[in-house]
Design a protein around this motif. Sequence first.
Motif, PDB file in Angstrom:
ATOM      1  N   ARG A 179       0.816  -1.224   0.000  1.00 42.38           N
ATOM      2  CA  ARG A 179       0.000   0.000   0.000  1.00 42.38           C
ATOM      3  C   ARG A 179       0.846   1.269   0.000  1.00 42.38           C
ATOM      4  O   ARG A 179       0.315   2.362  -0.220  1.00 42.38           O
ATOM      5  CB  ARG A 179      -0.934  -0.002   1.202  1.00 42.38           C
ATOM      6  CG  ARG A 179      -1.825  -1.226   1.278  1.00 42.38           C
ATOM      7  CD  ARG A 179      -2.776  -1.155   2.439  1.00 42.38           C
ATOM      8  NE  ARG A 179      -3.902  -0.275   2.148  1.00 42.38           N
ATOM      9  CZ  ARG A 179      -4.738   0.170   3.084  1.00 42.38           C
ATOM     10  NH1 ARG A 179      -4.528  -0.124   4.341  1.00 42.38           N
ATOM     11  NH2 ARG A 179      -5.751   0.944   2.746  1.00 42.38           N
ATOM     12  N   VAL A 189      -1.220 -13.210  -2.348  1.00 42.91           N
ATOM     13  CA  VAL A 189      -1.681 -11.872  -2.715  1.00 42.91           C
ATOM     14  C   VAL A 189      -3.207 -11.826  -2.744  1.00 42.91           C
ATOM     15  O   VAL A 189      -3.823 -10.854  -2.301  1.00 42.91           O
ATOM     16  CB  VAL A 189      -1.079 -11.442  -4.066  1.00 42.91           C
ATOM     17  CG1 VAL A 189      -1.722 -10.146  -4.570  1.00 42.91           C
ATOM     18  CG2 VAL A 189       0.425 -11.252  -3.939  1.00 42.91           C
ATOM     19  N   THR A 190      -3.837 -12.886  -3.233  1.00 43.40           N
ATOM     20  CA  THR A 190      -5.302 -12.944  -3.244  1.00 43.40           C
ATOM     21  C   THR A 190      -5.856 -12.862  -1.824  1.00 43.40           C
ATOM     22  O   THR A 190      -6.785 -12.097  -1.544  1.00 43.40           O
ATOM     23  CB  THR A 190      -5.785 -14.240  -3.909  1.00 43.40           C
ATOM     24  OG1 THR A 190      -5.345 -14.273  -5.266  1.00 43.40           O
ATOM     25  CG2 THR A 190      -7.308 -14.332  -3.892  1.00 43.40           C
ATOM     26  N   TYR A 223      -4.406 -11.668   0.833  1.00 45.87           N
ATOM     27  CA  TYR A 223      -4.119 -10.358   1.411  1.00 45.87           C
ATOM     28  C   TYR A 223      -5.102  -9.303   0.919  1.00 45.87           C
ATOM     29  O   TYR A 223      -5.628  -8.509   1.706  1.00 45.87           O
ATOM     30  CB  TYR A 223      -2.690  -9.952   1.057  1.00 45.87           C
ATOM     31  CG  TYR A 223      -2.368  -8.524   1.446  1.00 45.87           C
ATOM     32  CD1 TYR A 223      -2.121  -8.197   2.776  1.00 45.87           C
ATOM     33  CD2 TYR A 223      -2.330  -7.510   0.497  1.00 45.87           C
ATOM     34  CE1 TYR A 223      -1.847  -6.889   3.154  1.00 45.87           C
ATOM     35  CE2 TYR A 223      -2.053  -6.201   0.866  1.00 45.87           C
ATOM     36  CZ  TYR A 223      -1.810  -5.898   2.185  1.00 45.87           C
ATOM     37  OH  TYR A 223      -1.548  -4.601   2.545  1.00 45.87           O
ATOM     38  N   LEU A 224      -5.376  -9.304  -0.375  1.00 43.43           N
ATOM     39  CA  LEU A 224      -6.234  -8.270  -0.949  1.00 43.43           C
ATOM     40  C   LEU A 224      -7.704  -8.432  -0.563  1.00 43.43           C
ATOM     41  O   LEU A 224      -8.486  -7.490  -0.695  1.00 43.43           O
ATOM     42  CB  LEU A 224      -6.099  -8.257  -2.476  1.00 43.43           C
ATOM     43  CG  LEU A 224      -4.729  -7.827  -3.015  1.00 43.43           C
ATOM     44  CD1 LEU A 224      -4.728  -7.849  -4.532  1.00 43.43           C
ATOM     45  CD2 LEU A 224      -4.352  -6.439  -2.505  1.00 43.43           C
ATOM     46  N   HIS A 225      -8.073  -9.609  -0.085  1.00 40.89           N
ATOM     47  CA  HIS A 225      -9.457  -9.823   0.329  1.00 40.89           C
ATOM     48  C   HIS A 225      -9.621  -9.750   1.853  1.00 40.89           C
ATOM     49  O   HIS A 225     -10.682 -10.059   2.382  1.00 40.89           O
ATOM     50  CB  HIS A 225      -9.965 -11.170  -0.187  1.00 40.89           C
ATOM     51  CG  HIS A 225     -10.275 -11.151  -1.643  1.00 40.89           C
ATOM     52  ND1 HIS A 225      -9.310 -11.396  -2.610  1.00 40.89           N
ATOM     53  CD2 HIS A 225     -11.418 -10.882  -2.319  1.00 40.89           C
ATOM     54  CE1 HIS A 225      -9.862 -11.296  -3.808  1.00 40.89           C
ATOM     55  NE2 HIS A 225     -11.128 -10.990  -3.662  1.00 40.89           N
ATOM     56  N   GLN A 270      -8.037  -3.999   3.315  1.00 39.60           N
ATOM     57  CA  GLN A 270      -8.223  -3.817   1.880  1.00 39.60           C
ATOM     58  C   GLN A 270      -9.605  -4.225   1.382  1.00 39.60           C
ATOM     59  O   GLN A 270      -9.896  -4.116   0.196  1.00 39.60           O
ATOM     60  CB  GLN A 270      -7.179  -4.630   1.086  1.00 39.60           C
ATOM     61  CG  GLN A 270      -5.757  -4.146   1.199  1.00 39.60           C
ATOM     62  CD  GLN A 270      -5.130  -4.508   2.525  1.00 39.60           C
ATOM     63  OE1 GLN A 270      -4.615  -3.657   3.210  1.00 39.60           O
ATOM     64  NE2 GLN A 270      -5.176  -5.770   2.908  1.00 39.60           N
ATOM     65  N   VAL A 305     -10.169  -4.333  -6.513  1.00 44.55           N
ATOM     66  CA  VAL A 305      -9.117  -5.234  -6.967  1.00 44.55           C
ATOM     67  C   VAL A 305      -9.400  -5.619  -8.415  1.00 44.55           C
ATOM     68  O   VAL A 305     -10.449  -6.188  -8.722  1.00 44.55           O
ATOM     69  CB  VAL A 305      -9.033  -6.500  -6.085  1.00 44.55           C
ATOM     70  CG1 VAL A 305      -7.973  -7.456  -6.628  1.00 44.55           C
ATOM     71  CG2 VAL A 305      -8.729  -6.129  -4.632  1.00 44.55           C
ATOM     72  N   TRP A 321      -7.781  -7.749 -11.646  1.00 44.17           N
ATOM     73  CA  TRP A 321      -6.798  -8.836 -11.799  1.00 44.17           C
ATOM     74  C   TRP A 321      -6.748  -9.302 -13.252  1.00 44.17           C
ATOM     75  O   TRP A 321      -7.754  -9.711 -13.820  1.00 44.17           O
ATOM     76  CB  TRP A 321      -7.191  -9.990 -10.884  1.00 44.17           C
ATOM     77  CG  TRP A 321      -6.108 -11.001 -10.654  1.00 44.17           C
ATOM     78  CD1 TRP A 321      -5.566 -11.850 -11.574  1.00 44.17           C
ATOM     79  CD2 TRP A 321      -5.445 -11.264  -9.415  1.00 44.17           C
ATOM     80  NE1 TRP A 321      -4.594 -12.628 -10.993  1.00 44.17           N
ATOM     81  CE2 TRP A 321      -4.507 -12.291  -9.666  1.00 44.17           C
ATOM     82  CE3 TRP A 321      -5.564 -10.737  -8.133  1.00 44.17           C
ATOM     83  CZ2 TRP A 321      -3.683 -12.803  -8.655  1.00 44.17           C
ATOM     84  CZ3 TRP A 321      -4.751 -11.237  -7.138  1.00 44.17           C
ATOM     85  CH2 TRP A 321      -3.823 -12.270  -7.397  1.00 44.17           C
ATOM     86  N   PHE A 377      -6.045  -1.869  -6.458  1.00 42.08           N
ATOM     87  CA  PHE A 377      -4.919  -2.776  -6.628  1.00 42.08           C
ATOM     88  C   PHE A 377      -5.061  -3.430  -8.000  1.00 42.08           C
ATOM     89  O   PHE A 377      -6.021  -4.164  -8.249  1.00 42.08           O
ATOM     90  CB  PHE A 377      -4.905  -3.835  -5.520  1.00 42.08           C
ATOM     91  CG  PHE A 377      -4.703  -3.258  -4.147  1.00 42.08           C
ATOM     92  CD1 PHE A 377      -3.431  -3.127  -3.607  1.00 42.08           C
ATOM     93  CD2 PHE A 377      -5.794  -2.839  -3.402  1.00 42.08           C
ATOM     94  CE1 PHE A 377      -3.257  -2.578  -2.340  1.00 42.08           C
ATOM     95  CE2 PHE A 377      -5.625  -2.294  -2.134  1.00 42.08           C
ATOM     96  CZ  PHE A 377      -4.352  -2.168  -1.608  1.00 42.08           C
ATOM     97  N   VAL A 414      -3.537  -5.977 -10.505  1.00 46.68           N
ATOM     98  CA  VAL A 414      -2.630  -7.119 -10.492  1.00 46.68           C
ATOM     99  C   VAL A 414      -2.464  -7.693 -11.896  1.00 46.68           C
ATOM    100  O   VAL A 414      -3.450  -7.915 -12.603  1.00 46.68           O
ATOM    101  CB  VAL A 414      -3.153  -8.229  -9.554  1.00 46.68           C
ATOM    102  CG1 VAL A 414      -2.127  -9.355  -9.440  1.00 46.68           C
ATOM    103  CG2 VAL A 414      -3.489  -7.663  -8.177  1.00 46.68           C
TER     104      VAL A 414
END
Length: 209
Positions: free
Chosen positions: A26, A45-46, A48-50, A54, A59, A61, A119, A121
């Motif tokens: 971030r 990463v998935t 973390y972003l959910h 966040q 998001v 992707w 984010f 990705v």
Amino acid sequence: MQRTKARDSTVLYLSERLRAQLDRIRSYPVTIVEAPSGFGKTTAVTAYLHAAPQRDARVLWYTAMGESGRKAWSGICELASRIDPACADRLLRLGLPTQDQLSEVVSLLRDMHCDQETFFVVDNFQHYQGMLPNGFVNAFSSHDHPNFHVILLTRQIEADGYAAAASRLVLKLTSDVFFFNREDVRAYFQCAGIQLPSDELDRIMRTTE
């Protein structure tokens, strides 16, 4: 310790060390997550972003499947249209950037409107080694939008594929952050309801490295 439940009810564990590194995303315009296949880049990463904080962020992707650079650029621009349709259209018309067009890419990105934390990705970024000009990552790190974070997930590739890897605007996470230490292994088994005796923990560490 982070513990979440995956769809098949198995335990997904992210070590505190990995969580701390992912939290740094971030603070950077671009993050490169580089590790061999099977290290859990996409999964980590998935997850973390959910997770909080966040969960209210946007998001986007894009997963590369080995398509041509031109096709991938089109797909990336289409996804970017959810942020700023006008900017995405101009990037699309620009085409897959050449070395001479990087300054124009920077200009377009700086004019982009991004009011919501986002984010963006790109998974399997290694497919584009050799297709993109030197400085491409640096161009994307110069957008100057605090709400916009580009995350590139990639296997290990040649060093010259990252002209901007040392930039202060680019965070680089490598395979070492995915390895479990002794306490990570203990905590992982505890999440699954298993208390490992010390000799068994030692054996696992020796055999799995």
